[in-house]
Design a protein around this motif. Structure first.
Motif: not given
Length: 70
Positions: A44-50, A52-63, A65-66
């Protein structure tokens, strides 16, 4: 009343008694279910990463996944 009905059902259907699952098997089942949940969350996180446009949400999603990968 429920116990009486279940006992009657068991007697009529001649159900076999199953041994209680060992603690190790219970732990393995719990670990398996936890792993399945992590795999779903990761997908789900990998699909969301495709999308997401807001930098804040991208960082949150990346974290997230980590954390899942850890």
């Amino acid at each position: 009343m429920d116990a009486v009905m279940l006992a009657r059902m068991g007697a009529l259907l001649e159900l076999e008694v199953r041994p209680v699952r060992s603690a190790i098997l219970n732990d393995l089942k719990d670990l398996h279910m936890a792993r399945e949940a992590l795999v779903k969350n990761s997908t789900a996180a990998r699909n969301r990463a495709k999308i997401l446009t807001l930098a804040l949400l991208k960082r949150h999603n990346t974290e997230q996944l980590r954390q899942i990968e850890r």
